[in-house]
Design an enzyme around this catalytic site. Structure first.
Site, PDB file in Angstrom:
ATOM      1  N   LYS A  11       0.849  -1.196   0.000  1.00  0.00           N
ATOM      2  CA  LYS A  11       0.000   0.000   0.000  1.00  0.00           C
ATOM      3  C   LYS A  11       0.880   1.240   0.000  1.00  0.00           C
ATOM      4  O   LYS A  11       1.759   1.387   0.851  1.00  0.00           O
ATOM      5  CB  LYS A  11      -0.912  -0.006   1.233  1.00  0.00           C
ATOM      6  CG  LYS A  11      -1.757   1.259   1.391  1.00  0.00           C
ATOM      7  CD  LYS A  11      -2.563   1.235   2.685  1.00  0.00           C
ATOM      8  CE  LYS A  11      -3.194   2.589   2.967  1.00  0.00           C
ATOM      9  NZ  LYS A  11      -3.895   2.627   4.270  1.00  0.00           N
ATOM     10  N   LYS A  63      -9.856  13.375   8.553  1.00  0.00           N
ATOM     11  CA  LYS A  63      -9.441  12.978   9.897  1.00  0.00           C
ATOM     12  C   LYS A  63      -9.480  14.201  10.810  1.00  0.00           C
ATOM     13  O   LYS A  63      -8.925  15.241  10.479  1.00  0.00           O
ATOM     14  CB  LYS A  63      -8.026  12.395   9.855  1.00  0.00           C
ATOM     15  CG  LYS A  63      -7.909  11.103   9.064  1.00  0.00           C
ATOM     16  CD  LYS A  63      -6.475  10.612   9.010  1.00  0.00           C
ATOM     17  CE  LYS A  63      -6.336   9.367   8.140  1.00  0.00           C
ATOM     18  NZ  LYS A  63      -6.939   8.185   8.761  1.00  0.00           N
ATOM     19  N   ASP A  76       1.499   6.064   6.014  1.00  0.00           N
ATOM     20  CA  ASP A  76       0.495   5.223   5.365  1.00  0.00           C
ATOM     21  C   ASP A  76       1.029   4.550   4.104  1.00  0.00           C
ATOM     22  O   ASP A  76       0.279   3.858   3.413  1.00  0.00           O
ATOM     23  CB  ASP A  76      -0.759   6.049   5.045  1.00  0.00           C
ATOM     24  CG  ASP A  76      -2.037   5.230   5.148  1.00  0.00           C
ATOM     25  OD1 ASP A  76      -1.988   4.133   5.729  1.00  0.00           O
ATOM     26  OD2 ASP A  76      -3.078   5.684   4.649  1.00  0.00           O
ATOM     27  N   ARG A  92      -7.654   0.260   0.849  1.00  0.00           N
ATOM     28  CA  ARG A  92      -8.188  -0.974   0.255  1.00  0.00           C
ATOM     29  C   ARG A  92      -8.640  -0.755  -1.184  1.00  0.00           C
ATOM     30  O   ARG A  92      -8.635  -1.693  -1.987  1.00  0.00           O
ATOM     31  CB  ARG A  92      -9.323  -1.509   1.126  1.00  0.00           C
ATOM     32  CG  ARG A  92     -10.520  -0.619   1.229  1.00  0.00           C
ATOM     33  CD  ARG A  92     -11.433  -0.975   2.396  1.00  0.00           C
ATOM     34  NE  ARG A  92     -10.797  -0.654   3.666  1.00  0.00           N
ATOM     35  CZ  ARG A  92     -11.338  -0.918   4.857  1.00  0.00           C
ATOM     36  NH1 ARG A  92     -12.499  -1.539   4.925  1.00  0.00           N
ATOM     37  NH2 ARG A  92     -10.715  -0.579   5.964  1.00  0.00           N
TER      38      ARG A  92
END
Length: 492
Positions: free
Chosen positions: A260, A272, A284, A347
């Site tokens: 990812k 956020k 991330d 995802r």
């Protein structure tokens, strides 16, 4: 820093600091250690008595010596119970010894440690990995480096001659871990999708790998609507990275590693908020960092497997072009996704990356992703989640992780939990109910792999640490690199 492996007895070694690994059952002193104690006028036993050293795992002690021997300082590192000793024990012991030597400003360190599993090669590799990773110091973004560079310049592994190949393996693995650490630790204004693509280019150029970077138009032609839905709000264009290592001969296996690569995650329109950790969303891309670190190591180690390294790199930002809650995206396998939370974006990028990987006709796929906070709630900061319905592949990854000293825990793929992802208007939603969030994320990804053996690794917790621990220093840990490399190399 340079490692030297030799059969020189510890009684004959000369340098700045000699540090000895002692297990709990190595006391009282006998044999060579009793002779060493005699040569230093009982100071070794005095040190043991003064600090009540029992050989407990991780305990350290050091003292200054007078004349009569070839080194100025003598130290101890605890190894715990000898019957529980592993390569990971030695990695951590070497890390503790290296930090102790650095603190004592010892340029030349001698390490005397037991041979683990009667395997000198494994012992030398573990010691070199632990020491080098512990001494890695990242000061790229400090105007004044108060910590200074490592003062340890030479590390002598005593009783371990003819282990140059093991030291080269350790060097390659550490190169990969350090690359991953530095990618994760760098801010999002430094590491962008373009930076990840350039890093892949650098690896390809240095080691003769093949590289394909798909631009936005090429991704559109392949129907990567899930990935591009995430990327479209950023001013920085997406970069779909496909780096390939091919062995010299016919490959014994054909593997894919998917990472990812969200170089920053604002949460999108589901932004956020306070307390969400938005300032840490540079991490991330920890999966892509581990993927690239593994590529760098594997390119040097030259295993007989063909390996494809893949990342759909992008930013998840906010603009008038951002994907909205309620939008429906179509992935490259034709499946439709209702976006009910724009902060569940990783995802979506992985969906198209997994479809791409399977089309390569590989024998197995492993993906790594800082995917869910739910996995951190379940397993904490030190353990990653492992998801798979393929027993053989799950076992191979677990075995590789144990050898590498990285912690994973297998979580269930509870099929009925997919009910929470069902959508009225599309094939699925991108998030389900709060309970079992890491499981529903894995079940979402499962929809984009048809028949290929596949493992999903949720590494959200272990890719970053706030404190010094083992051979990790505060910042990016490079977690996952060693497991991936061990898996590709196969059982040792």
């Amino acid at each position: 820093m340079k490692f030297h492996a030799s059969n020189l007895p510890l009684l004959d070694w000369s340098g700045d600091a000699l540090i000895i690994g002692l297990s709990e059952d190595a006391l009282p002193l006998t044999g060579t250690l009793a002779e060493l104690n005699s040569r230093v006028s009982g100071l070794l036993q005095d040190l043991i008595d003064d600090v009540e050293f029992t050989g407990k795992d991780g305990a350290t002690a050091i003292t200054r010596l007078g004349g009569g021997v070839g080194f100025r300082k003598l130290g101890l590192v605890g190894l715990g119970a000898s019957n529980a000793m592993t390569a990971e024990t030695l990695r951590r012991a070497a890390a503790a010894a290296a930090r102790l030597a650095k603190k004592e400003k010892s340029a030349a360190l001698g390490l005397s440690m037991p041979i683990v599993h009667n395997d000198p090669a494994l012992t030398a590799q573990a010691l070199a990995e632990g020491a080098r990773l512990a001494l890695h110091h990242d000061s790229r973004f400090k105007s004044e480096d108060k910590n200074g560079k490592a003062t340890v310049e030479h590390i002598h592994l005593l009783g371990l001659a003819d282990q140059e190949s093991s030291l080269q393996t350790a060097q390659a693995i550490c190169d990969g871990v350090i690359l991953a650490r530095e990618l994760v630790s760098a801010p999002a204004n430094i590491v962008t999708p373009e930076t990840l693509a350039q890093t892949a280019q650098d690896i390809a150029a240095a080691h003769g790998l093949e590289l394909e970077v798909l631009e936005q138009a090429q991704c559109e032609a392949l129907g990567m609507g899930a990935y591009l839905g995430v990327a479209r709000a950023s001013d920085l264009p997406p970069k779909f990275i496909h780096l390939t290592y091919r062995p010299a001969g016919t490959p014994t296996r054909k593997l894919a590693i998917v990472g990812k690569g969200l170089t920053f995650d604002s949460g999108g329109l589901n932004i956020k908020g306070a307390g969400s950790g938005i300032e840490m969303m540079k991490i991330d891309m920890g999966g892509a960092a581990a993927m690239l670190g593994a590529a760098k190591a594997i390119a040097q180690l030259k295993p007989d497997a063909e390996v494809h390294f893949i990342s759909a790199a992008a930013e998840n930002m906010i603009s008038g072009n951002a994907m909205r809650p309620g939008d429906i995206l179509t992935a490259s396998n034709g499946k439709t996704i209702e976006v009910n939370n724009t902060d569940a974006e990783g995802r979506l990028t992985l969906a198209d990356a997994l479809v791409f990987a399977e089309k390569l006709g590989v024998d197995a796929i492993v993906d790594l992703a800082t995917l869910t906070g739910a996995c951190i709630i379940a397993l904490g900061d030190d353990i990653a989640g492992l998801f798979s319905e393929n027993e053989e592949l799950a076992g191979a990854i677990a075995t590789a992780a144990k050898a590498a000293g990285e912690k994973f825990w297998r979580l269930p793929m509870e099929e009925k939990y997919f009910d929470g992802l069902k959508s009225i208007v599309a094939d699925m939603k991108n998030t389900g109910p709060r309970p079992g969030g890491s499981i529903t994320a894995a079940l979402f990804l499962k929809q984009f792999v048809t028949t290929t053996p596949w493992v999903h690794l949720d590494v959200a917790g272990p890719v970053w640490t706030e404190k010094e621990s083992g051979y990790n220093n505060p910042g990016g840990t490079g977690f996952g690199v060693r497991t991936l490399v061990q898996w590709v190399l196969g059982p040792s």
